[in-house]
Design a protein around this motif. Sequence first.
Motif, PDB file in Angstrom:
ATOM      1  N   THR A  45      35.153   9.859  -7.869  1.00  0.00           N
ATOM      2  CA  THR A  45      36.505   9.785  -8.392  1.00  0.00           C
ATOM      3  C   THR A  45      36.049  10.497 -10.333  1.00  0.00           C
ATOM      4  O   THR A  45      36.388   9.448 -11.094  1.00  0.00           O
ATOM      5  CB  THR A  45      36.329   8.709  -8.971  1.00  0.00           C
ATOM      6  OG1 THR A  45      35.219   7.786  -8.954  1.00  0.00           O
ATOM      7  CG2 THR A  45      37.489   7.284  -8.068  1.00  0.00           C
ATOM      8  N   SER A  46      35.085  10.998  -9.611  1.00  0.00           N
ATOM      9  CA  SER A  46      34.400  11.633 -10.908  1.00  0.00           C
ATOM     10  C   SER A  46      33.916  12.649 -11.019  1.00  0.00           C
ATOM     11  O   SER A  46      33.315  13.469 -11.796  1.00  0.00           O
ATOM     12  CB  SER A  46      32.503  10.943 -11.549  1.00  0.00           C
ATOM     13  OG  SER A  46      31.868  10.858 -10.207  1.00  0.00           O
ATOM     14  N   PHE A  78      36.817   3.075 -25.014  1.00  0.00           N
ATOM     15  CA  PHE A  78      36.125   3.006 -23.870  1.00  0.00           C
ATOM     16  C   PHE A  78      35.475   2.494 -23.369  1.00  0.00           C
ATOM     17  O   PHE A  78      34.977   2.243 -24.521  1.00  0.00           O
ATOM     18  CB  PHE A  78      35.142   4.728 -23.794  1.00  0.00           C
ATOM     19  CG  PHE A  78      36.228   6.108 -23.248  1.00  0.00           C
ATOM     20  CD1 PHE A  78      37.266   6.005 -22.596  1.00  0.00           C
ATOM     21  CD2 PHE A  78      35.600   7.325 -23.141  1.00  0.00           C
ATOM     22  CE1 PHE A  78      37.706   7.476 -22.746  1.00  0.00           C
ATOM     23  CE2 PHE A  78      35.657   8.034 -23.186  1.00  0.00           C
ATOM     24  CZ  PHE A  78      37.482   8.471 -22.495  1.00  0.00           C
ATOM     25  N   ARG A  79      36.253   1.184 -22.865  1.00  0.00           N
ATOM     26  CA  ARG A  79      35.445   0.213 -21.937  1.00  0.00           C
ATOM     27  C   ARG A  79      34.216   0.032 -21.494  1.00  0.00           C
ATOM     28  O   ARG A  79      33.514  -0.674 -20.581  1.00  0.00           O
ATOM     29  CB  ARG A  79      36.790  -0.669 -21.743  1.00  0.00           C
ATOM     30  CG  ARG A  79      37.364  -1.668 -22.634  1.00  0.00           C
ATOM     31  CD  ARG A  79      38.780  -2.094 -22.558  1.00  0.00           C
ATOM     32  NE  ARG A  79      39.167  -3.288 -23.403  1.00  0.00           N
ATOM     33  CZ  ARG A  79      40.539  -4.124 -23.113  1.00  0.00           C
ATOM     34  NH1 ARG A  79      40.468  -3.997 -22.566  1.00  0.00           N
ATOM     35  NH2 ARG A  79      41.162  -3.604 -24.445  1.00  0.00           N
ATOM     36  N   HIS A  80      34.486   1.160 -20.288  1.00  0.00           N
ATOM     37  CA  HIS A  80      34.058   1.507 -18.577  1.00  0.00           C
ATOM     38  C   HIS A  80      32.779   2.146 -19.491  1.00  0.00           C
ATOM     39  O   HIS A  80      33.251   3.338 -19.246  1.00  0.00           O
ATOM     40  CB  HIS A  80      35.071   2.004 -17.949  1.00  0.00           C
ATOM     41  CG  HIS A  80      34.068   2.394 -16.897  1.00  0.00           C
ATOM     42  ND1 HIS A  80      33.354   1.427 -15.624  1.00  0.00           N
ATOM     43  CD2 HIS A  80      33.351   3.953 -16.465  1.00  0.00           C
ATOM     44  CE1 HIS A  80      33.529   1.775 -14.570  1.00  0.00           C
ATOM     45  NE2 HIS A  80      32.677   3.389 -14.670  1.00  0.00           N
ATOM     46  N   THR A  81      31.452   1.233 -19.595  1.00  0.00           N
ATOM     47  CA  THR A  81      30.473   2.639 -20.065  1.00  0.00           C
ATOM     48  C   THR A  81      29.343   1.800 -19.398  1.00  0.00           C
ATOM     49  O   THR A  81      27.818   2.487 -19.820  1.00  0.00           O
ATOM     50  CB  THR A  81      30.334   2.145 -21.996  1.00  0.00           C
ATOM     51  OG1 THR A  81      30.036   1.236 -22.092  1.00  0.00           O
ATOM     52  CG2 THR A  81      31.598   2.792 -22.836  1.00  0.00           C
ATOM     53  N   LEU A  82      29.523   0.511 -18.602  1.00  0.00           N
ATOM     54  CA  LEU A  82      28.519   0.890 -18.144  1.00  0.00           C
ATOM     55  C   LEU A  82      27.276   1.377 -17.383  1.00  0.00           C
ATOM     56  O   LEU A  82      26.228   1.693 -16.834  1.00  0.00           O
ATOM     57  CB  LEU A  82      28.704  -0.453 -17.232  1.00  0.00           C
ATOM     58  CG  LEU A  82      29.110  -2.119 -17.736  1.00  0.00           C
ATOM     59  CD1 LEU A  82      29.758  -2.725 -16.511  1.00  0.00           C
ATOM     60  CD2 LEU A  82      27.954  -2.373 -18.629  1.00  0.00           C
ATOM     61  N   GLU A  83      28.265   2.450 -16.828  1.00  0.00           N
ATOM     62  CA  GLU A  83      27.397   3.446 -16.032  1.00  0.00           C
ATOM     63  C   GLU A  83      27.223   4.891 -16.666  1.00  0.00           C
ATOM     64  O   GLU A  83      27.164   5.961 -16.108  1.00  0.00           O
ATOM     65  CB  GLU A  83      28.284   4.189 -15.083  1.00  0.00           C
ATOM     66  CG  GLU A  83      28.443   2.883 -13.909  1.00  0.00           C
ATOM     67  CD  GLU A  83      29.625   3.244 -12.487  1.00  0.00           C
ATOM     68  OE1 GLU A  83      29.099   4.491 -12.215  1.00  0.00           O
ATOM     69  OE2 GLU A  83      30.184   2.810 -13.055  1.00  0.00           O
ATOM     70  N   ASP A  87      30.012   8.655 -17.835  1.00  0.00           N
ATOM     71  CA  ASP A  87      31.665   7.862 -16.554  1.00  0.00           C
ATOM     72  C   ASP A  87      32.603   8.054 -16.585  1.00  0.00           C
ATOM     73  O   ASP A  87      33.167   8.704 -16.088  1.00  0.00           O
ATOM     74  CB  ASP A  87      30.417   6.236 -16.569  1.00  0.00           C
ATOM     75  CG  ASP A  87      31.219   6.091 -14.834  1.00  0.00           C
ATOM     76  OD1 ASP A  87      31.148   7.457 -13.897  1.00  0.00           O
ATOM     77  OD2 ASP A  87      31.247   4.862 -14.555  1.00  0.00           O
ATOM     78  N   MET A  88      33.181   7.893 -17.956  1.00  0.00           N
ATOM     79  CA  MET A  88      34.695   7.810 -17.954  1.00  0.00           C
ATOM     80  C   MET A  88      35.000   8.967 -18.629  1.00  0.00           C
ATOM     81  O   MET A  88      35.966   8.746 -17.712  1.00  0.00           O
ATOM     82  CB  MET A  88      34.331   6.450 -19.144  1.00  0.00           C
ATOM     83  CG  MET A  88      35.993   6.100 -19.313  1.00  0.00           C
ATOM     84  SD  MET A  88      37.088   5.286 -17.471  1.00  0.00           S
ATOM     85  CE  MET A  88      38.338   5.898 -18.261  1.00  0.00           C
ATOM     86  N   HIS A  91      35.592  10.579 -15.108  1.00  0.00           N
ATOM     87  CA  HIS A  91      37.191   9.892 -14.375  1.00  0.00           C
ATOM     88  C   HIS A  91      38.363  10.326 -14.854  1.00  0.00           C
ATOM     89  O   HIS A  91      39.087  11.258 -14.208  1.00  0.00           O
ATOM     90  CB  HIS A  91      36.952   8.501 -14.516  1.00  0.00           C
ATOM     91  CG  HIS A  91      36.013   7.401 -13.620  1.00  0.00           C
ATOM     92  ND1 HIS A  91      35.780   7.750 -12.522  1.00  0.00           N
ATOM     93  CD2 HIS A  91      35.484   6.509 -14.285  1.00  0.00           C
ATOM     94  CE1 HIS A  91      34.610   7.257 -12.397  1.00  0.00           C
ATOM     95  NE2 HIS A  91      34.316   5.856 -12.951  1.00  0.00           N
ATOM     96  N   ARG A 124      29.454  14.646 -14.174  1.00  0.00           N
ATOM     97  CA  ARG A 124      28.360  13.321 -14.185  1.00  0.00           C
ATOM     98  C   ARG A 124      27.451  14.902 -14.979  1.00  0.00           C
ATOM     99  O   ARG A 124      27.052  16.019 -14.431  1.00  0.00           O
ATOM    100  CB  ARG A 124      28.107  12.885 -13.311  1.00  0.00           C
ATOM    101  CG  ARG A 124      29.685  11.598 -13.336  1.00  0.00           C
ATOM    102  CD  ARG A 124      29.885  10.496 -13.991  1.00  0.00           C
ATOM    103  NE  ARG A 124      28.608  10.178 -14.511  1.00  0.00           N
ATOM    104  CZ  ARG A 124      28.481   8.753 -14.195  1.00  0.00           C
ATOM    105  NH1 ARG A 124      28.977   7.919 -12.887  1.00  0.00           N
ATOM    106  NH2 ARG A 124      27.089   8.104 -14.959  1.00  0.00           N
TER     107      ARG A 124
END
Length: 139
Positions: A45-46, A78-83, A87-88, A91, A124
């Motif tokens: 997905t990335s 962007f909320r999806h930042t843990l990776e 990463d976001m 995606h 990535r």
Amino acid sequence: MWQQRELRLAPRSRGFHLITGEVAEGVSGLAEVSIGLLHLQLLHTSASLTLNENADPDVRHDLDAFLRERIPGDLPYFRHTLEGPDDMPAHVCASLLGTQLNLAVRDGRLALGTWQGIWLGEHRDHGGSRRLIATLQGE
């Protein structure tokens, strides 16, 4: 005739990479098909798949530069930042470009235009190896 194989692609740096040769070599039944279709599905997905310029690497550079400018990693919403910050955006690029291709097969070869090649878009910084499912249908 139907054939399905999983192809593993070596890790690559961020950017776009021409993988036409790896795909053609990895689908062993391709030479036996006079008319058919090859469906490629990237199992990630990335990263993305696209069909584009196969001769001038500047085209791959320019598309990567265009996407990096428009989809940077530091967008405040962007909320999806843990990776990580890449990463976001990865995606988003994968969704915009897609992860699947359907390609015509003619006379044992991919029926690509003179200047067309299959690109892997690695979005990535350290994406690792990538897997493709290649499904060949033809006669």
